[in-house]
Motif scaffolding. Structure first.
Motif, PDB file in Angstrom:
ATOM      1  N   GLN A 110       0.801  -1.150  -0.086  1.00 11.26           N
ATOM      2  CA  GLN A 110       0.131   0.024   0.023  1.00 11.26           C
ATOM      3  C   GLN A 110       0.937   1.087   0.116  1.00 11.26           C
ATOM      4  N   GLU A 111       0.522   2.236  -0.844  1.00 11.11           N
ATOM      5  CA  GLU A 111       1.441   3.388  -0.987  1.00 11.11           C
ATOM      6  C   GLU A 111       1.199   4.291   0.248  1.00 11.11           C
ATOM      7  N   THR A 112      -0.030   4.242   0.718  1.00 10.35           N
ATOM      8  CA  THR A 112      -0.427   5.016   2.034  1.00 10.35           C
ATOM      9  C   THR A 112       0.337   4.611   3.212  1.00 10.35           C
ATOM     10  N   ARG A 113       0.709   3.105   3.418  1.00 12.69           N
ATOM     11  CA  ARG A 113       1.502   2.686   4.383  1.00 12.69           C
ATOM     12  C   ARG A 113       3.071   2.810   4.205  1.00 12.69           C
ATOM     13  N   ALA A 114       3.471   2.800   2.946  1.00 14.86           N
ATOM     14  CA  ALA A 114       4.578   3.244   2.665  1.00 14.86           C
ATOM     15  C   ALA A 114       5.036   4.761   3.070  1.00 14.86           C
ATOM     16  N   GLU A 115       4.069   5.568   2.690  1.00 11.07           N
ATOM     17  CA  GLU A 115       4.178   6.891   3.059  1.00 11.07           C
ATOM     18  C   GLU A 115       4.303   7.031   4.875  1.00 11.07           C
ATOM     19  N   ARG A 116       3.175   6.209   5.240  1.00 17.53           N
ATOM     20  CA  ARG A 116       3.459   6.321   6.933  1.00 17.53           C
ATOM     21  C   ARG A 116       4.863   5.922   7.404  1.00 17.53           C
ATOM     22  N   ILE A 117       5.310   4.728   6.887  1.00 20.12           N
ATOM     23  CA  ILE A 117       6.616   4.204   7.301  1.00 20.12           C
ATOM     24  C   ILE A 117       7.659   5.262   7.215  1.00 20.12           C
ATOM     25  N   TYR A 118       7.440   5.830   5.808  1.00 23.28           N
ATOM     26  CA  TYR A 118       8.578   7.113   5.672  1.00 23.28           C
ATOM     27  C   TYR A 118       8.533   8.194   6.573  1.00 23.28           C
ATOM     28  N   ASN A 119       7.292   8.685   6.760  1.00 20.86           N
ATOM     29  CA  ASN A 119       7.129   9.749   7.830  1.00 20.86           C
ATOM     30  C   ASN A 119       7.558   9.316   9.239  1.00 20.86           C
ATOM     31  N   SER A 120       7.153   8.132   9.780  1.00 15.46           N
ATOM     32  CA  SER A 120       7.652   7.852  11.104  1.00 15.46           C
ATOM     33  C   SER A 120       9.184   7.504  11.089  1.00 15.46           C
ATOM     34  N   LEU A 121       9.918   7.343  10.118  1.00 20.15           N
ATOM     35  CA  LEU A 121      11.448   7.162   9.999  1.00 20.15           C
ATOM     36  C   LEU A 121      12.097   8.477   9.937  1.00 20.15           C
ATOM     37  N   ARG A 122      11.464   9.778   9.346  1.00 25.07           N
ATOM     38  CA  ARG A 122      12.073  10.748   9.114  1.00 25.07           C
ATOM     39  C   ARG A 122      13.008  11.542  10.399  1.00 25.07           C
ATOM     40  N   GLY A 123      12.556  11.383  11.480  1.00 30.78           N
ATOM     41  CA  GLY A 123      13.023  11.967  12.906  1.00 30.78           C
ATOM     42  C   GLY A 123      14.045  10.776  13.207  1.00 30.78           C
ATOM     43  N   PHE A 124      14.144   9.525  12.792  1.00 29.26           N
ATOM     44  CA  PHE A 124      14.705   8.594  13.296  1.00 29.26           C
ATOM     45  C   PHE A 124      16.179   8.287  12.487  1.00 29.26           C
ATOM     46  N   CYS A 125      15.928   8.567  11.286  1.00 28.37           N
ATOM     47  CA  CYS A 125      17.043   8.497  10.158  1.00 28.37           C
ATOM     48  C   CYS A 125      17.069   9.520   9.203  1.00 28.37           C
ATOM     49  N   GLN A 126      18.329  10.263   8.878  1.00 24.63           N
ATOM     50  CA  GLN A 126      18.370  11.178   7.902  1.00 24.63           C
ATOM     51  C   GLN A 126      18.155  10.808   6.341  1.00 24.63           C
ATOM     52  N   GLU A 127      18.814   9.841   5.908  1.00 22.64           N
ATOM     53  CA  GLU A 127      18.521   9.125   4.494  1.00 22.64           C
ATOM     54  C   GLU A 127      17.290   8.113   4.425  1.00 22.64           C
ATOM     55  N   VAL A 128      16.201   8.471   3.930  1.00 25.85           N
ATOM     56  CA  VAL A 128      14.961   7.848   4.132  1.00 25.85           C
ATOM     57  C   VAL A 128      14.292   7.741   2.529  1.00 25.85           C
ATOM     58  N   TYR A 129      14.142   7.020   1.803  1.00 27.70           N
ATOM     59  CA  TYR A 129      13.409   6.828   0.400  1.00 27.70           C
ATOM     60  C   TYR A 129      12.343   5.800   0.457  1.00 27.70           C
ATOM     61  N   VAL A 130      11.246   6.189  -0.609  1.00 25.43           N
ATOM     62  CA  VAL A 130      10.391   5.408  -0.988  1.00 25.43           C
ATOM     63  C   VAL A 130      10.474   5.271  -2.269  1.00 25.43           C
ATOM     64  N   VAL A 131      10.624   3.940  -2.765  1.00 26.45           N
ATOM     65  CA  VAL A 131      11.129   3.547  -4.202  1.00 26.45           C
ATOM     66  C   VAL A 131      10.017   2.423  -4.721  1.00 26.45           C
ATOM     67  N   ARG A 132      10.227   2.164  -5.919  1.00 23.73           N
ATOM     68  CA  ARG A 132       9.663   0.576  -6.160  1.00 23.73           C
ATOM     69  C   ARG A 132      10.618   0.007  -6.784  1.00 23.73           C
ATOM     70  N   MET A 133      10.311  -1.515  -6.966  1.00 23.07           N
ATOM     71  CA  MET A 133      11.351  -2.231  -7.393  1.00 23.07           C
ATOM     72  C   MET A 133      11.252  -2.405  -9.003  1.00 23.07           C
ATOM     73  N   LEU A 134      12.456  -2.433  -9.830  1.00 18.79           N
ATOM     74  CA  LEU A 134      12.361  -2.402 -11.023  1.00 18.79           C
ATOM     75  C   LEU A 134      12.249  -3.577 -11.879  1.00 18.79           C
ATOM     76  N   GLY A 135      12.739  -4.672 -11.282  1.00 23.62           N
ATOM     77  CA  GLY A 135      12.432  -5.840 -11.459  1.00 23.62           C
ATOM     78  C   GLY A 135      12.851  -6.580 -12.729  1.00 23.62           C
ATOM     79  N   LYS A 136      12.896  -5.749 -13.876  1.00 28.70           N
ATOM     80  CA  LYS A 136      13.260  -6.207 -15.242  1.00 28.70           C
ATOM     81  C   LYS A 136      14.536  -6.138 -15.637  1.00 28.70           C
ATOM     82  N   PRO A 137      15.420  -6.877 -16.395  1.00 26.95           N
ATOM     83  CA  PRO A 137      16.586  -6.489 -16.702  1.00 26.95           C
ATOM     84  C   PRO A 137      16.770  -5.278 -17.794  1.00 26.95           C
ATOM     85  N   LEU A 138      17.876  -4.736 -17.567  1.00 20.80           N
ATOM     86  CA  LEU A 138      18.259  -3.806 -18.597  1.00 20.80           C
ATOM     87  C   LEU A 138      18.681  -4.152 -20.000  1.00 20.80           C
TER      88      LEU A 138
END
Length: 288
Positions: free
Chosen positions: A257-285
């Motif tokens: 869930q994107e909303t849950r990803a955002e919630r996890i992201y926001n909860s980490l911002r005060g805990f850790c400086q480098e936080v990212y929300v990304v997708r998996m690419l999965g397919k080869p180049l």
């Protein structure tokens, strides 16, 4: 000028089987690329030199840099007497367990192959990459793969089921060499690599989450207990599964869930400086 993306990777599973006679470890791991990339700019030079340009103070501009080594080995292998300026625009955290340096090296090999119009197959580029680092062959291809040996024996796998990845890198440095030196294979819990492979084959998200594992985690967490705290924080914030990538220190959590990803992201911002929300690419180049 030629532009090449250098995507980061995460390990869905990382196992170390034994120490080999050549001093390296026999590994078995499942890796996949994620949508967090460095950007590499290659500019041909008339003089026969390699120049590294980066505004990131943690990126060396000499032969310590894997991108420099990639260019040097490429030129040597194919007897190229031209020069190149390599500008590295860093987005992937440095020394994070995300193969940022290895992916930069792979991007240089792919990019020089295009820029100098050699049209060498990825297999040849990967054989050069294997001389630079264990993750470089995988980073040549990207996508999702089972890596064996030192990381050079690759089998393409089905991409992971669609989900969000929340990454958090604590502000500590981890020495991969130290982690491997302190690894006692008699006292670790080995992940089930085959179960991970099957979960991807059947596109089973829950099964994938249940079989994520990293044999290096116990060592790195003993050296840096804050990684365990970070993992627990992510779980409490709602991640379906949490794991350290590579030798660390980056931790990632998965959710559909994107909303849950955002919630996890926001909860980490005060805990850790480098936080990212990304997708998996999965397919080869693709070889352009």
């Amino acid at each position: 000028m030629l532009l090449e993306k250098a995507p980061a990777k995460i390990n869905l599973s990382l196992d170390v089987l034994y120490k080999r006679d050549d001093g390296f470890h026999e590994i078995e791991m499942v890796m996949t690329t994620i949508d967090l990339s460095d950007h590499i700019e290659l500019t041909p030079l008339k003089e026969n030199v390699i120049k590294i340009i980066s505004e990131n103070r943690y990126v060396p501009n000499d032969s310590r840099n894997l991108a420099f080594q990639a260019a040097a080995k490429f030129k040597e292998r194919f007897q190229i007497k031209k020069g190149v300026a390599i500008k590295i625009n860093k987005q992937v955290p440095v020394a994070a367990g995300l193969a940022g340096g290895s992916s930069d090296a792979a991007a240089v090999l792919r990019g020089l192959n295009k820029m100098w119009q050699l049209q060498k197959p990825f297999e040849q580029l990967a054989s050069i990459g294997a001389e630079i680092g264990s993750d470089v062959p995988f980073c040549i291809y990207g996508g999702t793969a089972l890596a064996k040996g030192r990381g050079e024996r690759l089998t393409e796998l089905t991409p992971p089921p669609s989900c969000w990845v929340v990454l958090a890198k604590p502000s500590i440095g981890v020495s991969t060499k130290t982690v491997y030196e302190q690894l006692n294979l008699q006292h670790v819990q080995h992940p089930n690599t085959e179960e991970m492979v099957q979960s991807l084959k059947h596109e089973d998200y829950d099964r994938m989450c249940n079989h994520m594992g990293n044999v290096l985690e116990s060592v790195t967490c003993k050296l840096h207990p804050e990684i365990l705290q970070l993992k627990e924080h992510m779980r409490r914030a709602g991640a379906d599964s949490v794991l350290m990538s590579g030798s660390g220190p980056t931790v990632f959590g998965l959710t559909r869930q994107e909303t849950r990803a955002e919630r996890i992201y926001n909860s980490l911002r005060g805990f850790c400086q480098e936080v990212y929300v990304v997708r998996m690419l999965g397919k080869p180049l693709e070889l352009a």
